[in-house]
Design a protein around this motif. Structure first.
Motif, short mmCIF file in Angstrom:
data_model
loop_
_atom_site.label_atom_id
_atom_site.label_comp_id
_atom_site.label_asym_id
_atom_site.label_seq_id
_atom_site.Cartn_x
_atom_site.Cartn_y
_atom_site.Cartn_z
N ALA A 30 -26.74 -75.48 24.18
CA ALA A 30 -26.15 -74.19 23.84
C ALA A 30 -24.73 -74.53 23.41
O ALA A 30 -24.20 -74.04 22.50
CB ALA A 30 -26.21 -73.14 25.18
N THR A 53 -28.27 -82.89 19.79
CA THR A 53 -28.29 -81.50 19.23
C THR A 53 -27.33 -81.60 17.87
O THR A 53 -27.58 -81.06 16.76
CB THR A 53 -27.38 -80.45 20.09
OG1 THR A 53 -28.20 -80.50 21.28
CG2 THR A 53 -27.52 -79.23 19.40
N TYR A 88 -31.76 -68.95 23.31
CA TYR A 88 -32.86 -69.03 24.47
C TYR A 88 -32.33 -70.37 25.42
O TYR A 88 -32.96 -70.53 26.38
CB TYR A 88 -33.85 -69.79 23.52
CG TYR A 88 -34.72 -68.48 22.86
CD1 TYR A 88 -35.42 -67.66 23.52
CD2 TYR A 88 -34.38 -68.09 21.43
CE1 TYR A 88 -36.38 -66.77 23.02
CE2 TYR A 88 -35.17 -66.98 21.12
CZ TYR A 88 -35.81 -66.26 21.77
OH TYR A 88 -36.66 -65.43 20.97
N ALA A 89 -31.46 -71.60 24.81
CA ALA A 89 -30.94 -72.45 25.51
C ALA A 89 -30.08 -71.98 26.57
O ALA A 89 -30.00 -72.32 27.65
CB ALA A 89 -30.35 -73.42 24.53
N ASP A 90 -29.24 -70.70 26.20
CA ASP A 90 -28.20 -70.35 27.08
C ASP A 90 -28.98 -69.67 28.33
O ASP A 90 -28.89 -69.72 29.63
CB ASP A 90 -27.39 -69.30 26.47
CG ASP A 90 -26.25 -68.85 27.36
OD1 ASP A 90 -25.44 -69.74 27.59
OD2 ASP A 90 -26.31 -67.69 27.87
N PHE A 144 -34.48 -66.39 33.73
CA PHE A 144 -34.79 -66.83 32.41
C PHE A 144 -35.25 -65.52 31.75
O PHE A 144 -34.85 -65.12 30.59
CB PHE A 144 -35.61 -67.88 32.17
CG PHE A 144 -36.05 -68.15 30.55
CD1 PHE A 144 -35.06 -68.68 29.77
CD2 PHE A 144 -37.35 -68.07 30.32
CE1 PHE A 144 -35.58 -68.93 28.50
CE2 PHE A 144 -37.82 -68.21 28.97
CZ PHE A 144 -36.86 -68.68 28.18
N ILE A 160 -32.61 -79.66 34.00
CA ILE A 160 -32.85 -78.61 33.21
C ILE A 160 -31.67 -77.75 32.69
O ILE A 160 -31.62 -77.66 31.42
CB ILE A 160 -34.12 -77.67 33.74
CG1 ILE A 160 -35.22 -78.26 33.98
CG2 ILE A 160 -34.28 -76.62 32.83
CD1 ILE A 160 -36.42 -77.49 34.59
N ALA A 199 -30.18 -77.59 28.89
CA ALA A 199 -30.08 -76.50 28.02
C ALA A 199 -28.75 -75.97 27.80
O ALA A 199 -28.27 -75.56 26.61
CB ALA A 199 -30.71 -75.31 29.24
N SER A 250 -22.25 -77.46 30.47
CA SER A 250 -23.35 -78.07 31.13
C SER A 250 -22.81 -78.38 32.70
O SER A 250 -23.43 -78.35 33.69
CB SER A 250 -24.18 -79.13 30.67
OG SER A 250 -23.09 -80.20 30.17
N SER A 271 -27.74 -85.25 25.28
CA SER A 271 -28.18 -83.85 25.03
C SER A 271 -27.31 -83.37 23.72
O SER A 271 -27.67 -82.65 22.78
CB SER A 271 -28.33 -82.83 25.96
OG SER A 271 -29.23 -83.32 27.06
N LEU A 328 -32.08 -70.23 29.33
CA LEU A 328 -32.78 -71.23 30.13
C LEU A 328 -31.93 -71.71 30.97
O LEU A 328 -32.30 -72.07 32.14
CB LEU A 328 -33.51 -72.47 29.21
CG LEU A 328 -34.09 -73.45 30.25
CD1 LEU A 328 -35.37 -72.83 30.84
CD2 LEU A 328 -34.85 -74.57 29.14
N GLY A 329 -30.59 -72.03 30.53
CA GLY A 329 -29.61 -72.73 31.45
C GLY A 329 -29.01 -72.00 32.28
O GLY A 329 -28.93 -72.26 33.74
#
Length: 220
Positions: A37, A95, A110-112, A201, A29, A33, A60, A91, A114-115
């Motif tokens: 980002a 993107t 939001y991606a950042d 998150f 995940i 994410a 990542s 990923s 979640l990561g």
């Protein structure tokens, strides 16, 4: 929870495939994410495909590599366990090609977030499995979650977000601390990781929404 010996076995191509553990799920995940980002950051900086892939990879994978080095895991799993860099590459690539179809406002944030939550959970759980000491769990959990973002911002010629503004690393520190406390009360490790992922998150999203910041000296 996967032990240190089991995690090291992941780099052995002769090990038979087994169902994913919670640690591996949170890692995947986080990789997806943060790849998204980092790639979005590269697109916003008008980088070419190689630059975008580089930011996706660094965002990542760097945090996990730093965490493994701190914990004495050699070579770092992110560099030898092929599914992790493969997922980061795919990923980032998706993107790049699908960026114009993203309809979410501020997808990078939001991606950042979640990561951040996913890597806080995976870093804290890994550290606890190696040595259940509070400072180690908190530091490794935080470094795992913010390390990639720091490198991403440096490569993008920006001051790292955690050094300038917003409730960012602080959310990871809280999440890592909560993980350690949950382990003290014998909370199931898998459920603790999921809880910490969502807690971190949500803290980050709330901080963005209400513009939480740590104290600073105002310019004269």
């Amino acid at each position: 929870m996967k032990s240190l010996e089991e995690r090291l076995d992941m780099v052995n191509p002769l090990v038979v495939f087994q169902p994913l553990t919670t640690l591996e799920v949170t890692n995947f995940i986080g990789i997806v994410a943060f790849s998204i980002a980092g790639s979005i950051k590269g697109i916003e900086k008008r980088m070419d495909l190689l630059g975008i892939l580089t930011l996706g990879f660094s965002s990542s994978l760097a945090g996990g590599i730093i965490a493994d080095i701190l914990l004495g895991i050699h070579p770092p799993v992110n560099l030898v366990y092929i599914p992790y860099p493969t997922v980061a590459f795919l990923s980032s690539l998706f993107t790049f090609f699908l960026y114009r179809k993203i309809t979410i406002k501020n997808p990078l944030l939001y991606a950042d977030a979640l990561g951040l939550g996913a890597f806080t959970a995976s870093g804290a759980s890994l550290a606890y499995s190696v040595d259940p000491r509070p400072l180690l769990v908190i530091i490794v959990g935080t470094v795992t979650s913010v390390g990639g973002g720091v490198l991403r911002d440096i490569l993008a010629n920006e001051i790292p977000l955690i050094l300038t503004k917003e409730f960012y690393a602080s959310a990871s520190i809280v999440g890592s601390s909560v993980y350690f406390l949950l382990m003290l009360v014998r909370f199931p490790p898998g459920e603790a990781s999921i809880l910490v992922l969502f807690l971190t998150f949500l803290l980050r999203i709330i901080a963005i929404r209400f513009k939480w910041e740590l104290p600073r000296i105002k310019s004269i």
